[in-house]
Write a protein that holds these residues in place. Sequence first.
Motif, PDB file in Angstrom:
ATOM      1  N   ASN A  75       0.827  -1.216   0.000  1.00  0.00           N
ATOM      2  CA  ASN A  75       0.000   0.000   0.000  1.00  0.00           C
ATOM      3  C   ASN A  75       0.859   1.262   0.000  1.00  0.00           C
ATOM      4  O   ASN A  75       0.565   2.239  -0.710  1.00  0.00           O
ATOM      5  CB  ASN A  75      -0.921   0.017   1.224  1.00  0.00           C
ATOM      6  N   LEU A  76       1.920   1.238   0.800  1.00  0.00           N
ATOM      7  CA  LEU A  76       2.779   2.415   0.899  1.00  0.00           C
ATOM      8  C   LEU A  76       3.527   2.668  -0.404  1.00  0.00           C
ATOM      9  O   LEU A  76       3.612   3.806  -0.872  1.00  0.00           O
ATOM     10  CB  LEU A  76       3.759   2.245   2.054  1.00  0.00           C
ATOM     11  N   LEU A  77       4.082   1.607  -1.007  1.00  0.00           N
ATOM     12  CA  LEU A  77       4.808   1.772  -2.266  1.00  0.00           C
ATOM     13  C   LEU A  77       3.884   2.224  -3.387  1.00  0.00           C
ATOM     14  O   LEU A  77       4.278   2.985  -4.276  1.00  0.00           O
ATOM     15  CB  LEU A  77       5.508   0.465  -2.644  1.00  0.00           C
ATOM     16  N   ASP A 124      -4.011   9.707   2.936  1.00  0.00           N
ATOM     17  CA  ASP A 124      -4.784   8.756   3.744  1.00  0.00           C
ATOM     18  C   ASP A 124      -4.642   7.382   3.127  1.00  0.00           C
ATOM     19  O   ASP A 124      -4.870   7.192   1.931  1.00  0.00           O
ATOM     20  CB  ASP A 124      -6.258   9.157   3.795  1.00  0.00           C
ATOM     21  N   VAL A 125      -4.250   6.441   3.945  1.00  0.00           N
ATOM     22  CA  VAL A 125      -4.087   5.048   3.510  1.00  0.00           C
ATOM     23  C   VAL A 125      -5.025   4.178   4.311  1.00  0.00           C
ATOM     24  O   VAL A 125      -5.002   4.199   5.552  1.00  0.00           O
ATOM     25  CB  VAL A 125      -2.630   4.563   3.686  1.00  0.00           C
ATOM     26  N   LYS A 126      -5.869   3.440   3.588  1.00  0.00           N
ATOM     27  CA  LYS A 126      -6.809   2.558   4.269  1.00  0.00           C
ATOM     28  C   LYS A 126      -6.095   1.293   4.717  1.00  0.00           C
ATOM     29  O   LYS A 126      -5.450   0.608   3.922  1.00  0.00           O
ATOM     30  CB  LYS A 126      -7.962   2.202   3.344  1.00  0.00           C
ATOM     31  N   GLU A 130      -7.718  -0.646  14.612  1.00  0.00           N
ATOM     32  CA  GLU A 130      -9.124  -0.898  14.360  1.00  0.00           C
ATOM     33  C   GLU A 130      -9.204  -1.461  12.958  1.00  0.00           C
ATOM     34  O   GLU A 130      -8.575  -0.955  12.035  1.00  0.00           O
ATOM     35  CB  GLU A 130      -9.943   0.391  14.449  1.00  0.00           C
ATOM     36  N   LYS A 131     -10.002  -2.465  12.774  1.00  0.00           N
ATOM     37  CA  LYS A 131     -10.063  -3.115  11.468  1.00  0.00           C
ATOM     38  C   LYS A 131     -10.561  -2.146  10.399  1.00  0.00           C
ATOM     39  O   LYS A 131     -11.548  -1.452  10.590  1.00  0.00           O
ATOM     40  CB  LYS A 131     -10.974  -4.345  11.542  1.00  0.00           C
ATOM     41  N   ASN A 132      -9.845  -2.117   9.263  1.00  0.00           N
ATOM     42  CA  ASN A 132     -10.208  -1.302   8.104  1.00  0.00           C
ATOM     43  C   ASN A 132     -10.273   0.195   8.424  1.00  0.00           C
ATOM     44  O   ASN A 132     -11.057   0.935   7.847  1.00  0.00           O
ATOM     45  CB  ASN A 132     -11.544  -1.754   7.524  1.00  0.00           C
ATOM     46  N   SER A 164      -2.191  10.170  12.514  1.00  0.00           N
ATOM     47  CA  SER A 164      -3.640  10.001  12.651  1.00  0.00           C
ATOM     48  C   SER A 164      -4.138  10.564  13.969  1.00  0.00           C
ATOM     49  O   SER A 164      -5.190  11.210  14.023  1.00  0.00           O
ATOM     50  CB  SER A 164      -4.015   8.526  12.532  1.00  0.00           C
ATOM     51  N   VAL A 165      -3.388  10.321  15.036  1.00  0.00           N
ATOM     52  CA  VAL A 165      -3.813  10.818  16.346  1.00  0.00           C
ATOM     53  C   VAL A 165      -3.820  12.340  16.354  1.00  0.00           C
ATOM     54  O   VAL A 165      -4.766  12.977  16.839  1.00  0.00           O
ATOM     55  CB  VAL A 165      -2.888  10.263  17.453  1.00  0.00           C
TER      56      VAL A 165
END
Length: 462
Positions: free
Chosen positions: A122-124, A141-143, A158-160, A189-190
């Motif tokens: 996902n990051l790449l 934003d990355v899911k 947390e899932k997803n 995120s925090v």
Amino acid sequence: MKIKSYFQKFLSGKDVFSRTQNRLTLLYSGVLVLFLVLFIAVVYALLYNIIFTQQERQMKELAKREINVIQDEFIQKKKASRPGSVDENVIISNDSLLFYYVVGKNDEVLVGDESIRWMQSNLLETLRDWEPSKEEVRYTDVKVNLPEVGKERHIEFEKNRTMHIMMVGRPVYYDNEVVGRLYIGKDVSVQQKIFQWVIFVLGGIGLLFFIVALAISHFLSKRTMIPIANAFARQREFVADASHELRTPLSVLLSSIDTLEMEETIEEDPFSRNVLGNMKDEVKRMANLIGDLLTLARSDSGTLEVRRDSFEFRTHADTIVKSLEPIAAAKNISLQFHAFSDIHLYADLEKLKQLLYILLDNAIKYTPNNGLVQLSLSTEGTEQNKMFIMQVRDTGVGIPPEDCDKVFDRFYRVDKSRARQMGGHGLGLSIAKWIVDAHQGTIHVTSKLNEGSTFIVRIPVK
């Protein structure tokens, strides 16, 4: 549109004092809210600087240090005939980072690591088409799709959920040529959630402060209007009492003049007859002025009632037009009347007759000889929302554009010398506007100098 109409209704008010108070309320609250907005903007900027700007600065400094180490490593590998490779121990370990990657010219990962192994793809994918400038910061934003097997235990998820990532990218140079790219990223995120909550809290405080400011402004504007309202009330009572008291002696004077005119000796003396005629005209003019003042005084005090009845208005309008025909004929003015159908209204008949008389009398008064005055009556709209339209058009002297909104003010006259010569005293149109407002209608004028004016009245039929 509803908000706009509400503010227009709020600013219009039922009288001059409520309109002034409402405007003062908005002015006071506007000043207070302006300071509040400035305060929130300053707090917002400070918090953004604390939460994000400082972290961006730290990430840039880290990227700068690492880029120097990586470029030295490229130089050493070049000398050792191993170009395009970097040892894994080159990057300084930093537990606060989510990932770091050194990518070659062909988009191959020379060295890198991430705190969450299964997020590498996902990051790449996020970094694939990013060609960073010297010091570029991005947010994305990355899911996070948590796998069912092999979950990482050192970080709670947390899932997803969606992760907000701050990324810094810098090109790697060797011999003034870009040989790779360095990417480092941090999970913020925090911090983003904290910042969102701060915005929500500031917005809530702003809304609460606006309500409080509105209440305080209303209180202050009300206190401001008390002495003005009291002074106006005393003045209004004086005008009403004086007007009422003056009507009796003027009536006696008018009756006395009528009696003198019937004397035979007056008929034989042209000079005396002329003097009595002038006196009679001036007494009538004073009586009309006092009647208008009394009408306005009663309308201000709320004692002048609007009595509504059902009637057909066309016949009454025709009677008024015929009563004014001699005045128009004296100036060779063509007085035309058009009514497309019977006009059935539920309103105050006497007030509407007074309104029509004022508009027609003004049109004839300010139209030069051989001019034209037209009256048209019509209705438009559905049965449930039908409007009565009264339009009076003349070919008179006209009104300057800047004065069109002022002609309905009391005692306002565009040309005082001309109005005095015509016998006007600046109250007719203000009374006309009061009659229209009392029927929940509108009146406005369009005019061109030396071409004429058109007064348009719109009143609900029901």
